[in-house]
Motif scaffolding. Structure first.
Motif, mmCIF file in Angstrom:
data_model
loop_
_atom_site.group_PDB
_atom_site.id
_atom_site.type_symbol
_atom_site.label_atom_id
_atom_site.label_comp_id
_atom_site.label_asym_id
_atom_site.label_seq_id
_atom_site.Cartn_x
_atom_site.Cartn_y
_atom_site.Cartn_z
ATOM 1 N N ARG A 44 -3.348 66.592 -16.499
ATOM 2 C CA ARG A 44 -1.898 66.670 -16.642
ATOM 3 C C ARG A 44 -1.500 66.248 -18.055
ATOM 4 N N GLU A 45 -0.527 66.920 -18.619
ATOM 5 C CA GLU A 45 -0.056 66.556 -19.950
ATOM 6 C C GLU A 45 1.468 66.517 -19.993
ATOM 7 N N ALA A 46 1.968 65.635 -20.815
ATOM 8 C CA ALA A 46 3.408 65.549 -21.020
ATOM 9 C C ALA A 46 3.866 66.720 -21.858
ATOM 10 N N VAL A 47 5.074 67.160 -21.593
ATOM 11 C CA VAL A 47 5.654 68.289 -22.332
ATOM 12 C C VAL A 47 6.880 67.838 -23.113
ATOM 13 N N SER A 48 7.801 67.197 -22.405
ATOM 14 C CA SER A 48 9.060 66.814 -23.026
ATOM 15 C C SER A 48 9.712 65.754 -22.158
ATOM 16 N N CYS A 49 10.684 65.035 -22.732
ATOM 17 C CA CYS A 49 11.433 64.071 -21.931
ATOM 18 C C CYS A 49 12.826 63.906 -22.513
ATOM 19 N N ILE A 50 13.696 63.313 -21.689
ATOM 20 C CA ILE A 50 15.086 63.163 -22.083
ATOM 21 C C ILE A 50 15.622 61.869 -21.492
ATOM 22 N N SER A 51 16.479 61.187 -22.244
ATOM 23 C CA SER A 51 17.057 59.936 -21.774
ATOM 24 C C SER A 51 18.088 60.191 -20.680
ATOM 25 N N SER A 52 18.535 59.110 -20.064
ATOM 26 C CA SER A 52 19.435 59.247 -18.913
ATOM 27 C C SER A 52 20.749 59.927 -19.271
ATOM 28 N N ASP A 53 21.240 59.703 -20.484
ATOM 29 C CA ASP A 53 22.512 60.323 -20.878
ATOM 30 C C ASP A 53 22.319 61.607 -21.672
ATOM 31 N N GLY A 54 21.076 61.996 -21.877
ATOM 32 C CA GLY A 54 20.795 63.232 -22.594
ATOM 33 C C GLY A 54 20.834 63.103 -24.105
ATOM 34 N N GLY A 55 21.116 61.909 -24.598
ATOM 35 C CA GLY A 55 21.258 61.729 -26.033
ATOM 36 C C GLY A 55 19.956 61.680 -26.809
ATOM 37 N N LEU A 56 18.879 61.379 -26.135
ATOM 38 C CA LEU A 56 17.576 61.295 -26.773
ATOM 39 C C LEU A 56 16.613 62.281 -26.119
ATOM 40 N N THR A 57 15.852 62.971 -26.932
ATOM 41 C CA THR A 57 14.845 63.895 -26.420
ATOM 42 C C THR A 57 13.552 63.745 -27.211
ATOM 43 N N HIS A 58 12.486 64.160 -26.601
ATOM 44 C CA HIS A 58 11.183 64.114 -27.257
ATOM 45 C C HIS A 58 10.378 65.320 -26.801
ATOM 46 N N TYR A 59 9.585 65.867 -27.736
ATOM 47 C CA TYR A 59 8.739 67.012 -27.424
ATOM 48 C C TYR A 59 7.325 66.762 -27.929
ATOM 49 N N GLU A 60 6.367 67.176 -27.155
ATOM 50 C CA GLU A 60 4.990 67.143 -27.613
ATOM 51 C C GLU A 60 4.799 68.228 -28.681
ATOM 52 N N ASP A 61 3.846 68.000 -29.556
ATOM 53 C CA ASP A 61 3.646 68.928 -30.673
ATOM 54 C C ASP A 61 3.381 70.355 -30.211
ATOM 55 N N SER A 62 2.727 70.485 -29.083
ATOM 56 C CA SER A 62 2.349 71.813 -28.594
ATOM 57 C C SER A 62 3.548 72.682 -28.230
ATOM 58 N N VAL A 63 4.709 72.066 -27.987
ATOM 59 C CA VAL A 63 5.885 72.842 -27.569
ATOM 60 C C VAL A 63 7.062 72.676 -28.518
ATOM 61 N N LYS A 64 6.917 71.820 -29.493
ATOM 62 C CA LYS A 64 8.020 71.536 -30.404
ATOM 63 C C LYS A 64 8.465 72.815 -31.113
ATOM 64 N N GLY A 65 9.769 73.025 -31.130
ATOM 65 C CA GLY A 65 10.318 74.215 -31.759
ATOM 66 C C GLY A 65 10.409 75.413 -30.834
ATOM 67 N N ARG A 66 9.786 75.320 -29.677
ATOM 68 C CA ARG A 66 9.819 76.424 -28.711
ATOM 69 C C ARG A 66 10.544 76.040 -27.422
#
Length: 121
Positions: A44-66
């Motif tokens: 299993r691998e992480a893809v992306s995540c988002i904070s409770s209010d949606g203000g913060l996001t993160h993407y793994e390099d493999s999907v960043k920009g897509r």
């Protein structure tokens, strides 16, 4: 408690899909959400995540920009917009919830049911 991903399917390389994750049974506004995927024979691998209010996001390099993650707290839904899909994106995708205001730390409280994404010509 329920986290149900949907929106998967078969798409050609370069195509797009939008996944949804519908949540119920807990106070959605207080939970950060992470998207994960698992391909056959792989971990299993992480893809992306988002904070409770949606203000913060993160993407793994493999999907960043897509890929783009977003949430609608009024409807208790998380979205994952996936563009320019590649064969290596083929996997079961699912979302998990962590009781946290910021981005998740990997201490998920609830694990969801997945949806299959297949990228193939």
């Amino acid at each position: 408690v329920q986290l149900q991903a949907s929106g998967g399917g078969l798409v050609q390389p370069g195509g797009s899909l939008r996944l949804s994750c519908a949540a119920s049974g807990f106070n959605f506004d207080d939970y950060a959400i992470g998207w994960f995927r698992q391909a056959p024979g792989k971990e299993r691998e992480a893809v992306s995540c988002i904070s409770s209010d949606g203000g913060l996001t993160h993407y793994e390099d493999s999907v960043k920009g897509r890929f783009t993650v977003s949430r609608d707290n009024g409807r208790n839904i998380i979205y994952l917009q996936m563009n320019n899909l590649k064969s290596e994106d083929t996997a079961v995708y699912y979302c998990n919830a962590e009781s946290r205001r910021g981005l998740p730390r990997g201490l998920y409280n609830y694990w969801g049911q997945g949806t299959q994404v297949t990228v193939s010509s």
